[in-house]
Design a protein around this motif. Sequence first.
Motif, PDB file in Angstrom:
ATOM      1  N   LEU A 129       0.856  -1.147   0.182  1.00  0.00           N
ATOM      2  CA  LEU A 129       0.031  -0.009  -0.086  1.00  0.00           C
ATOM      3  C   LEU A 129       0.683   1.171  -0.154  1.00  0.00           C
ATOM      4  CD1 LEU A 129      -2.841  -1.116   2.535  1.00  0.00           C
ATOM      5  CD2 LEU A 129      -2.804  -1.267   0.097  1.00  0.00           C
ATOM      6  N   MET A 130       2.014   1.078   0.789  1.00  0.00           N
ATOM      7  CA  MET A 130       2.813   2.315   0.726  1.00  0.00           C
ATOM      8  C   MET A 130       3.453   2.729  -0.579  1.00  0.00           C
ATOM      9  SD  MET A 130       4.630   2.869   4.445  1.00  0.00           S
ATOM     10  CE  MET A 130       3.885   2.751   5.962  1.00  0.00           C
ATOM     11  N   ASP A 131       3.856   1.557  -1.234  1.00  0.00           N
ATOM     12  CA  ASP A 131       4.236   1.776  -2.586  1.00  0.00           C
ATOM     13  C   ASP A 131       3.471   2.378  -3.614  1.00  0.00           C
ATOM     14  OD1 ASP A 131       6.844   1.182  -1.839  1.00  0.00           O
ATOM     15  OD2 ASP A 131       7.064  -0.778  -2.153  1.00  0.00           O
ATOM     16  N   ILE A 132       1.992   1.960  -3.349  1.00  0.00           N
ATOM     17  CA  ILE A 132       1.219   2.549  -4.233  1.00  0.00           C
ATOM     18  C   ILE A 132       1.085   4.065  -4.035  1.00  0.00           C
ATOM     19  CG2 ILE A 132      -1.511   2.506  -4.860  1.00  0.00           C
ATOM     20  CD1 ILE A 132      -1.575  -0.366  -3.944  1.00  0.00           C
ATOM     21  N   VAL A 133       1.080   4.330  -3.001  1.00  0.00           N
ATOM     22  CA  VAL A 133       1.102   5.859  -2.687  1.00  0.00           C
ATOM     23  C   VAL A 133       2.239   6.665  -3.321  1.00  0.00           C
ATOM     24  CG1 VAL A 133       0.929   7.534  -0.754  1.00  0.00           C
ATOM     25  CG2 VAL A 133      -0.450   5.795  -0.736  1.00  0.00           C
ATOM     26  N   ILE A 134       3.247   6.072  -3.220  1.00  0.00           N
ATOM     27  CA  ILE A 134       4.524   6.556  -3.570  1.00  0.00           C
ATOM     28  C   ILE A 134       4.570   6.672  -4.938  1.00  0.00           C
ATOM     29  CG2 ILE A 134       7.074   6.327  -3.631  1.00  0.00           C
ATOM     30  CD1 ILE A 134       6.956   5.275  -0.828  1.00  0.00           C
ATOM     31  N   THR A 135       4.071   5.762  -5.697  1.00  0.00           N
ATOM     32  CA  THR A 135       4.420   5.420  -7.264  1.00  0.00           C
ATOM     33  C   THR A 135       3.438   6.475  -7.472  1.00  0.00           C
ATOM     34  OG1 THR A 135       3.002   3.508  -7.274  1.00  0.00           O
ATOM     35  CG2 THR A 135       5.444   3.431  -7.507  1.00  0.00           C
ATOM     36  N   LYS A 136       2.093   6.447  -7.146  1.00  0.00           N
ATOM     37  CA  LYS A 136       1.206   7.263  -7.671  1.00  0.00           C
ATOM     38  C   LYS A 136       1.360   8.707  -7.667  1.00  0.00           C
ATOM     39  CE  LYS A 136      -2.968   4.989  -8.420  1.00  0.00           C
ATOM     40  NZ  LYS A 136      -3.219   5.603  -9.662  1.00  0.00           N
ATOM     41  N   MET A 137       1.919   9.332  -6.202  1.00  0.00           N
ATOM     42  CA  MET A 137       2.063  10.616  -5.904  1.00  0.00           C
ATOM     43  C   MET A 137       3.393  10.860  -6.401  1.00  0.00           C
ATOM     44  SD  MET A 137      -0.586  11.746  -4.809  1.00  0.00           S
ATOM     45  CE  MET A 137       0.198  13.211  -4.888  1.00  0.00           C
ATOM     46  N   PHE A 138       4.324  10.103  -7.112  1.00  0.00           N
ATOM     47  CA  PHE A 138       5.474  10.751  -7.841  1.00  0.00           C
ATOM     48  C   PHE A 138       4.848  11.323  -9.231  1.00  0.00           C
ATOM     49  CE2 PHE A 138       9.766   8.904  -6.497  1.00  0.00           C
ATOM     50  CZ  PHE A 138       9.370   9.196  -4.924  1.00  0.00           C
ATOM     51  N   ARG A 139       3.727  10.663  -9.620  1.00  0.00           N
ATOM     52  CA  ARG A 139       3.171  11.204 -10.870  1.00  0.00           C
ATOM     53  C   ARG A 139       2.290  12.420 -10.497  1.00  0.00           C
ATOM     54  NH1 ARG A 139       0.230   6.750 -14.296  1.00  0.00           N
ATOM     55  NH2 ARG A 139      -0.920   6.911 -12.329  1.00  0.00           N
ATOM     56  N   GLY A 140       1.219  12.264  -9.578  1.00  0.00           N
ATOM     57  CA  GLY A 140       0.418  13.404  -8.780  1.00  0.00           C
ATOM     58  C   GLY A 140      -0.403  14.001  -9.433  1.00  0.00           C
ATOM     59  N   THR A 141      -1.202  13.178 -10.375  1.00  0.00           N
ATOM     60  CA  THR A 141      -2.378  13.842 -10.928  1.00  0.00           C
ATOM     61  C   THR A 141      -3.529  13.858  -9.803  1.00  0.00           C
ATOM     62  OG1 THR A 141      -3.356  11.689 -11.751  1.00  0.00           O
ATOM     63  CG2 THR A 141      -1.615  12.822 -13.167  1.00  0.00           C
ATOM     64  N   SER A 142      -4.878  14.482 -10.432  1.00  0.00           N
ATOM     65  CA  SER A 142      -5.658  14.745  -9.365  1.00  0.00           C
ATOM     66  C   SER A 142      -6.448  13.317  -9.143  1.00  0.00           C
ATOM     67  CB  SER A 142      -6.939  15.535 -10.188  1.00  0.00           C
ATOM     68  OG  SER A 142      -7.386  15.041 -11.446  1.00  0.00           O
ATOM     69  N   VAL A 143      -6.183  12.370 -10.393  1.00  0.00           N
ATOM     70  CA  VAL A 143      -6.916  10.970  -9.993  1.00  0.00           C
ATOM     71  C   VAL A 143      -5.963  10.399  -9.111  1.00  0.00           C
ATOM     72  CG1 VAL A 143      -7.174   8.848 -11.224  1.00  0.00           C
ATOM     73  CG2 VAL A 143      -7.755  11.027 -12.387  1.00  0.00           C
ATOM     74  N   ASP A 144      -4.646  10.604  -9.173  1.00  0.00           N
ATOM     75  CA  ASP A 144      -3.597   9.802  -8.122  1.00  0.00           C
ATOM     76  C   ASP A 144      -3.919  10.181  -6.856  1.00  0.00           C
ATOM     77  OD1 ASP A 144      -2.139   8.563 -10.078  1.00  0.00           O
ATOM     78  OD2 ASP A 144      -1.172  10.252 -10.523  1.00  0.00           O
ATOM     79  N   VAL A 145      -4.264  11.439  -6.558  1.00  0.00           N
ATOM     80  CA  VAL A 145      -4.557  12.089  -5.496  1.00  0.00           C
ATOM     81  C   VAL A 145      -5.664  11.185  -4.805  1.00  0.00           C
ATOM     82  CG1 VAL A 145      -5.143  14.199  -3.967  1.00  0.00           C
ATOM     83  CG2 VAL A 145      -3.455  14.379  -5.467  1.00  0.00           C
ATOM     84  N   ALA A 146      -6.770  11.221  -5.694  1.00  0.00           N
ATOM     85  CA  ALA A 146      -8.199  10.761  -5.180  1.00  0.00           C
ATOM     86  C   ALA A 146      -7.817   9.181  -4.743  1.00  0.00           C
ATOM     87  CB  ALA A 146      -9.083  10.756  -6.206  1.00  0.00           C
TER      88      ALA A 146
END
Length: 208
Positions: A129-146
Motif C-alpha cells: 500500500l505504501m508503494d502504491i501511494v509513492i508511485t502514484k504521488m510521484f506522478r501526482g495527477t488529481s486521479v492519483d490524489v483521489a
Amino acid sequence: MGATSKYRLTSDDLISTLDNWDSLMNFNIRLIACGGTAMTLLDIKESTKDIDFIVPVETEYKRLMKFLKKIGYHDAGGGLHHPADPNFIYQFWPGNQVFTTQLLDPILNQGKHIFVKEWRHIYLGSINLMDIVITKMFRGTSVDVADCTAVFIKGEIDAEQLLTRYIEAALYDLNPEKVIKNFIYFIGKLFERQLVTDEFLKKVKSCL
C-alpha cells in the motif's frame, strides 16, 4: 477477457484474463500488479481502466512478451492490446520499477509485496500500500490524489512510516523537489478530511 463496461475491468475480469493466459502457458511467470490494477485486485477500487504489471525477472519478461504476441496481442499506446479486448492497454514494467519510479526494495523479497493468487504457471502479487501511494504521488495527477486517499483510508497506513519511506524514495528521483511538493499537496488534502493532524502537515511541509 470480459469487461464490466466498455472501458473498465473488475478484479474478476483481471483474474479471468490470467486464467486464460495460464491455461496456454508452458513456463512460469511472476507478476506484481501496480497502480489501479493493484487497487482493483486489493478491493480498494471497483474497477480499473489501466492494466499494469511489474515483471521483476528480465528473462520472465522476455518470455511473457513473446508469449502474448503469439496469442494475438499487439504493440499499441506504449503497451499491448488484443483485438478481442481493444479498449484496454496492458503495460508491463520489467525489473524493479513502476512507470519511471524505482522501488526501494526488491519487489519479490518476502514482505515487500502482497500475495493475490497463484495458478499452475502464474504467481500474482500486488505492490504494497505504501508503494502504491509513492508511485502514484510521484506522478501526482488529481486521479492519483483521489486514489491515494482511498488507499490511505482503506489501508490504515501509518503516516509517519509513509513520510519516511516517501522521502527516502524521493532522493532517488530525478526531480525530488517536485515529488515532495506532490506529497505536501496530498497530505494537505488528507488534513482537510481530518485524516492527519496539523502537526503532521507542518512536519511534511518542513521537508521541502
